[in-house]
Design an enzyme around this catalytic site. Sequence first.
Site, PDB file in Angstrom:
ATOM      1  N   TYR A 229      42.883  30.053  26.570  1.00  0.00           N
ATOM      2  CA  TYR A 229      43.373  31.420  26.685  1.00  0.00           C
ATOM      3  C   TYR A 229      42.468  32.297  27.553  1.00  0.00           C
ATOM      4  CZ  TYR A 229      46.790  34.668  25.131  1.00  0.00           C
ATOM      5  OH  TYR A 229      47.851  35.510  25.113  1.00  0.00           O
TER       6      TYR A 229
ATOM      7  N   ASP B 193      48.164  48.061  36.181  1.00  0.00           N
ATOM      8  CA  ASP B 193      48.618  46.983  37.055  1.00  0.00           C
ATOM      9  C   ASP B 193      49.219  47.509  38.352  1.00  0.00           C
ATOM     10  OD1 ASP B 193      48.260  44.395  35.483  1.00  0.00           O
ATOM     11  OD2 ASP B 193      49.142  45.777  34.018  1.00  0.00           O
TER      12      ASP B 193
ATOM     13  N   ASP C 168      46.059  43.268  38.127  1.00  0.00           N
ATOM     14  CA  ASP C 168      45.145  44.340  37.717  1.00  0.00           C
ATOM     15  C   ASP C 168      43.873  44.131  38.524  1.00  0.00           C
ATOM     16  OD1 ASP C 168      43.205  45.879  36.536  1.00  0.00           O
ATOM     17  OD2 ASP C 168      43.721  45.345  34.473  1.00  0.00           O
TER      18      ASP C 168
ATOM     19  N   LYS D 180      46.104  38.318  28.401  1.00  0.00           N
ATOM     20  CA  LYS D 180      47.501  38.716  28.394  1.00  0.00           C
ATOM     21  C   LYS D 180      47.965  38.878  29.836  1.00  0.00           C
ATOM     22  CE  LYS D 180      48.266  39.149  23.946  1.00  0.00           C
ATOM     23  NZ  LYS D 180      47.319  38.048  23.632  1.00  0.00           N
TER      24      LYS D 180
END
Length: 371
Positions: free
Chosen positions: A234, A54, A13, A237
């Site tokens: 983290y 994306d 992305d 995603k």
Amino acid sequence: MGEKITVSLIKADVGGWPGHATVHPDLIETAKKELEKEKGKLLIDFHVTNCGDDLELLMTHRRGVDCEEIHALAWNTFEKATKVAKDLKLYGAGQDLLVEAFSGNVRGMGPGVAELEFEERKAEPIIAFMMDKTDPGAFNLPIYKIFADPFNTIGLVIDPSATTGFRFEIWDILESKRVFMDCPEELYKMLALIGAKSRYVIKRVYPKKGGKLPPEEAVANISTEKLYKIAGEYVGKDDPVALVRAQSGLPAVGEVLEPFSFPHLVAGWMRGSHNGPIMPVSQKNAVCTRFDGPPRVIALGFQLSNGRLIGPVDLFDDPAYDQARIKAQEIADYMRRHGPFEPHRLPSEDMEYTTLPKVLRELEKRFEKLE
Ligand code: F6R
Ligand code: MG
Ligand code: MG
């Protein structure tokens, strides 16, 4: 340089339009121009597309997986596209290029990668899956069904070259380790792992020894890179991709697509922090609108001809998937009505980013001990 063909699907992305909805056509054009320069040199063939926000580079070559030149080409292409994205002031321009400079391999640097190297068969069908607004665990259920569930894949029951089953490579992305499991022998144990899809993800599937296909050549590969590299910390995603080969001892194209008739719940959607249905759509409908979603999956089918990509066929551009899309929208309505409540909202540890810790910190002083 081997005789084998490698298919590399690398995505990032590098800017959304508007917000995180889709990719601007100028980015697609830029990527096409860059890859075109290498056609007949580094690359045999390529296809550029997008799923949601994306940018997806599908490339064929003979340089094997993890090839530095191929990864550099993808990285440089994303950098060129980022320049265009910055000029257009697209949203989050360059967001998936996590490091300043490329060094050797895009894995762990932000982009997602799925690659397969194999001896091209007499006829070689391959399907490129691309998802937006979800994570690699979203592939666990469909890949399990394709290669291990006889209620999905009748070939496992009636095709003598498939009845031996398949071998799964499963990654524990929390502790950065992997395990190989044979199906159907270890099916129940495998499900104990892959049902926990935020931690255990299917990375590859292999044919078993003694079958029609060489056991060392993976027949499916799912991108898991970012999560693996950042285990414990983290950063987002992954919006995963997968490559799946089909037919002649492998699941048929229709068996590979069948699991997507069920829009199962996946983690992602708005702010990477919600459970929602994965909706199979045509490429032109891979635009994430409602609540930045719902999460989408597209499937582009090709026949390979000495590495040439004969296609794509936009496989979910088919009324046979209308019912799945309607069901996905019903589920989207149902889940949305929970608003900020779990299980629509993910449990805190699975949320992509959140203001929750900040809110809790602010409240800290006001909390009183219970006796
Ligand atoms: C989900 C996603 C979007 C954004 C949301 C907020 O993976 O990319 O749902 O999280 O649009 O984006 P920001 O915080 O950049 O305004
Ligand atoms: Mg985005
Ligand atoms: Mg995305």
